[in-house]
Design an enzyme around this catalytic site. Structure first.
Site, PDB file in Angstrom:
ATOM      1  N   THR A 127     -23.844 -51.486   8.844  1.00 13.11           N
ATOM      2  CA  THR A 127     -24.029 -50.413   9.826  1.00 13.11           C
ATOM      3  C   THR A 127     -24.711 -49.211   9.188  1.00 13.11           C
ATOM      4  O   THR A 127     -25.631 -48.619   9.754  1.00 13.11           O
ATOM      5  CB  THR A 127     -22.647 -49.972  10.369  1.00 13.11           C
ATOM      6  OG1 THR A 127     -22.025 -51.112  10.957  1.00 13.11           O
ATOM      7  CG2 THR A 127     -22.771 -48.868  11.390  1.00 13.11           C
TER       8      THR A 127
ATOM      9  N   ASN B  63     -16.188 -49.523  16.143  1.00 13.35           N
ATOM     10  CA  ASN B  63     -15.100 -50.441  15.805  1.00 13.35           C
ATOM     11  C   ASN B  63     -15.672 -51.588  14.985  1.00 13.35           C
ATOM     12  O   ASN B  63     -16.172 -52.579  15.515  1.00 13.35           O
ATOM     13  CB  ASN B  63     -14.430 -50.963  17.076  1.00 13.35           C
ATOM     14  CG  ASN B  63     -13.675 -49.868  17.791  1.00 13.35           C
ATOM     15  OD1 ASN B  63     -12.585 -49.480  17.370  1.00 13.35           O
ATOM     16  ND2 ASN B  63     -14.269 -49.342  18.850  1.00 13.35           N
ATOM     17  N   GLU B  64     -15.609 -51.410  13.691  1.00 15.53           N
ATOM     18  CA  GLU B  64     -16.180 -52.374  12.762  1.00 15.53           C
ATOM     19  C   GLU B  64     -15.299 -53.614  12.670  1.00 15.53           C
ATOM     20  O   GLU B  64     -14.137 -53.579  13.109  1.00 15.53           O
ATOM     21  CB  GLU B  64     -16.286 -51.728  11.378  1.00 15.53           C
ATOM     22  CG  GLU B  64     -17.186 -50.515  11.325  1.00 15.53           C
ATOM     23  CD  GLU B  64     -18.669 -50.867  11.351  1.00 15.53           C
ATOM     24  OE1 GLU B  64     -19.033 -51.960  11.829  1.00 15.53           O
ATOM     25  OE2 GLU B  64     -19.468 -50.031  10.909  1.00 15.53           O
ATOM     26  N   PRO B  65     -15.818 -54.703  12.082  1.00 18.97           N
ATOM     27  CA  PRO B  65     -14.982 -55.882  11.871  1.00 18.97           C
ATOM     28  C   PRO B  65     -13.643 -55.488  11.255  1.00 18.97           C
ATOM     29  O   PRO B  65     -13.588 -54.657  10.351  1.00 18.97           O
ATOM     30  CB  PRO B  65     -15.815 -56.724  10.897  1.00 18.97           C
ATOM     31  CG  PRO B  65     -17.225 -56.352  11.230  1.00 18.97           C
ATOM     32  CD  PRO B  65     -17.194 -54.901  11.620  1.00 18.97           C
TER      33      PRO B  65
ATOM     34  N   SER C 290     -11.283 -54.406  13.392  1.00 14.70           N
ATOM     35  CA  SER C 290     -10.647 -53.594  14.443  1.00 14.70           C
ATOM     36  C   SER C 290      -9.948 -54.518  15.428  1.00 14.70           C
ATOM     37  O   SER C 290     -10.552 -55.462  15.946  1.00 14.70           O
ATOM     38  CB  SER C 290     -11.696 -52.785  15.200  1.00 14.70           C
ATOM     39  OG  SER C 290     -12.431 -51.981  14.318  1.00 14.70           O
TER      40      SER C 290
END
Ligand code: GLP
Length: 641
Positions: free
Chosen positions: A180, A161-163, A165
């Site tokens: 990432t 869940n990347e920025p 999310s």
């Protein structure tokens, strides 16, 4: 608000337990999991575990495997759901999370295969949505997650869940953030090979688990942890949503905790014991915050910034400022091996013996050069007997393209009809392997060795720039590295005894090493632990009693000024020598374009750090130098001298 929280923890919105080491933390987490599994099994109930991948949980899985083998912990009644999987990777791909879980946990315990769930990376794009809904349904059907284990990525992601999310996000396909992908580049041998997409449980899915355990080790996680634990909840740091969970606890080691308020500025969250190191930290950070040299700090600067108690203890700002100024002044020395015939009462290194035996450990080629090339140059120039030991060859870090170039060179040489046919055959075999290799094929033993030669040649060339005697440049090729691969290193007694034998041979007056705050599963982190163990066993040797141990900083994070106990200034000319030395490690240049706000190449980072350290000293009111390398004495047991 959590009433069990202490005053010092008042800024923390996630309950946080800090452990001296990751080993201590995983023992606690594994014991709690084992208790849960056993209790539920007794009631004939399954335990549903949410599992994570990455370096962080590896030790936890090792401890669970140990409990299975030695304490009869059974996984017959355990059902698992993994957080995420790269999209596009088959389950048997060496970098797939499914494969990771098999190798790190599943194949070593008695979990029934039908109880294991890892998202399938090969679901065709049009079917992904339905597949993700089905994954969520299976979690519900299993009774929901009892405990979810989590790591944290440097972007603040949990799972993938990347920025961006949101807290209600569910299991879905996501694209991976640049940072990432860059962090995963080492595993995939280049950022270009890292998949662009992944399937991940959503933040909302994770928050539905009955209990959450967030694990993190090493100083590289310190700033993102602070944001996740103390900052506001925000989509830009998805881990911050863990604050909403009533039963979430983080288990972190000391380096990872270092940015939390209670460690960073403990005087702001309660009464403190004003030890000399804390006094220095407080004064230096006050001066830095107010952008004032230490000697110009006033009483009101202290009292208006939460440091009245320090003034009470020390009397006045006048004497305190002078004391700290002198302490800082005394850390600066151009004589890292000691200044012969000088009064050394206020110098970091004793004058005698005038000619010292110095032992410098570098986890891989380039580490020592980045941290202390200028200091090495000085030590050699001052006539000390300097032995530089590379603990590992660093062969895993050599891209095929570099090997191809070196093989090309050898080919030219072996064209000679009088050349040794055996050698020609070997070179041909290497050339064929490199040419036919697919990105994820393992290197043969021969190719790995050859890649090691490349790094050794680079290291020797860089040592020559520093004036080191090449007969004193040692490649230890520790077995943990030469027989392992990333995330699967298994250090052993053999590694420790190789280091110990060397120390006994040299009987050094000074030792330099690095890796104290590193991720404990990294080459640097493992090397540090091995050195610590080896030096601990030398404790009663006569040489050990008079040996000083210095830690040089890693390229990613220079020592904060208040921690520096020796600062070695570099003139502009010396800085050029350092850069020249670093350039010889050409196989280590970054394979990817720069990221914004990040210096792409490690030598740029080192140069930047050394310049910044000098500027910080200057701003505190000390002399202005071009650059500085910095060291601190070891506080670790076994290294503390
Ligand atoms: C990956 C995983 C995360 C993990 C993170 C940190 O992105 N999807 O679940 O927490 O990496 O990895 P490491 O533990 O190696 O630092």
């Amino acid at each position: 608000m959590d009433t069990s929280q202490t005053e010092a923890e008042q800024y923390e919105h996630i309950r946080t337990r800090v452990f001296p080491s990751s080993d201590d933390a995983v023992r606690v987490v594994a014991a709690a999991l084992a208790r849960l599994i056993r209790d539920r099994s007794q009631e004939r109930l399954n335990t549903v575990l949410g599992l994570a991948t990455g370096s962080t949980p590896v030790k936890l899985y090792r401890e669970l495997i140990r409990m299975h083998r030695e304490e009869g912990l059974s996984f017959q009644n355990v059902v698992t759901f993994n957080l995420d999987e790269y999209h596009g990777l088959p389950p048997n791909h060496p970098e797939s999370y499914r494969h990771f879980m098999e190798v790190q946990l599943f194949k070593h315990v008695d979990i029934p295969s039908e109880n294991i769930h890892v998202p399938d990376g090969l679901v065709p794009r049009p079917e992904v949505y339905a597949y993700c809904q089905e994954y969520e349904r299976k979690i519900r059907e299993a009774g929901g997650l009892d405990v979810q284990i989590l790591g944290i990525g440097r972007t603040g992601h949990i799972g993938f869940n990347e920025p961006g999310s949101g807290p209600d996000s569910r299991t879905r396909l996501v694209s991976l953030d640049r940072l990432t992908r860059r962090d995963a580049a080492r595993d995939f041998r280049g950022e270009a090979n890292v998949p662009g997409y992944a399937i991940t449980m959503g933040v909302g899915t994770i928050l539905q688990a009955r209990e959450l355990a967030l694990l993190a080790w090493g100083e590289s996680k310190a700033s993102i942890l602070r944001a996740a634990i103390e900052g506001p909840q925000s989509e830009s740091i998805p881990a911050s949503f863990l604050q909403r969970h009533p039963n979430c606890q983080s288990y972190i080691d000391e380096p990872a905790a270092s940015e939390l308020t209670r460690f960073r500025v403990p005087w702001k969250v309660g009464t403190v014991d004003w030890k000399p190191s804390l006094v220095r930290k407080a004064v230096v950070s006050l001066a830095a915050d107010l952008k004032k040299p230490v000697l110009r700090l006033r009483d009101e600067d202290y009292s208006e910034n939460g440091l009245a108690s320090l003034l009470m203890e020390t009397g006045s700002s006048y004497s305190l400022n002078i004391r700290i100024f002198n302490e800082l002044q005394h850390t600066i020395t151009g004589w890292p091996g000691g200044k012969p015939n000088a009064d050394d009462s206020n110098r970091p290194v004793p004058a005698n013996p005038a000619h010292k035996r110095v032992l410098v450990f570098s986890p891989e080629p380039l580490d020592a050069e980045l941290g202390m090339a200028g200091t090495l140059h000085r030590l050699v120039g001052h006539g000390h007997e300097v032995t530089l030991v590379y603990l590992t060859s660093g062969n895993l870090g050599v891209p095929d393209s570099e090997a191809r170039m070196a093989i090309g060179l050898l080919n030219e040489l072996s064209e000679n009809p009088e050349g040794d046919p055996q050698r020609r055959k070997r070179i041909r075999a290497l050339a064929e392997e490199v040419d036919n290799k697919k990105p994820f094929d393992e290197d043969s033993a021969d190719l790995r060795k050859f890649k090691g030669f490349i790094r050794k040649a680079e290291a020797r060339a860089s040592c020559q720039v520093l004036g080191l005697d090449l007969s004193r440049v040692i490649f230890l090729d520790l077995p943990f590295y030469e027989t392992g691969r990333y995330r699967q290193f298994r250090p052993s007694e053999e590694d420790v005894s190789a280091i110990r034998a060397l120390c006994e041979l040299i009987q050094p007056h000074q030792i330099y090493l690095t890796g104290s705050g590193a991720d404990p599963s990294s080459v640097s982190g493992i090397s540090f632990q091995l050195l610590r163990t080896a030096l601990e066993t030398c404790r009663n040797d006569a040489w050990s009693g008079r040996c000083q141990t210095w830690i040089y900083a890693a390229a990613e994070r220079p020592w904060p000024i208040h921690e520096i106990e020796m600062a070695v200034p570099l003139s502009p000319a010396e800085l050029s020598v350092k850069l020249d030395c670093l350039y010889h490690h050409r196989s280590q240049r970054s394979q990817t374009p720069f990221l914004e706000n990040q210096s792409g190449e490690s030598w740029q980072q080192a140069e930047h750090n050394n310049r910044v350290t000098a500027q910080q000293y200057d701003r505190l009111g000390l002399a202005e130098y071009e650059a500085m390398e910095s060291f601190r004495r070891s506080r670790e047991p076994g290294l503390a001298r």
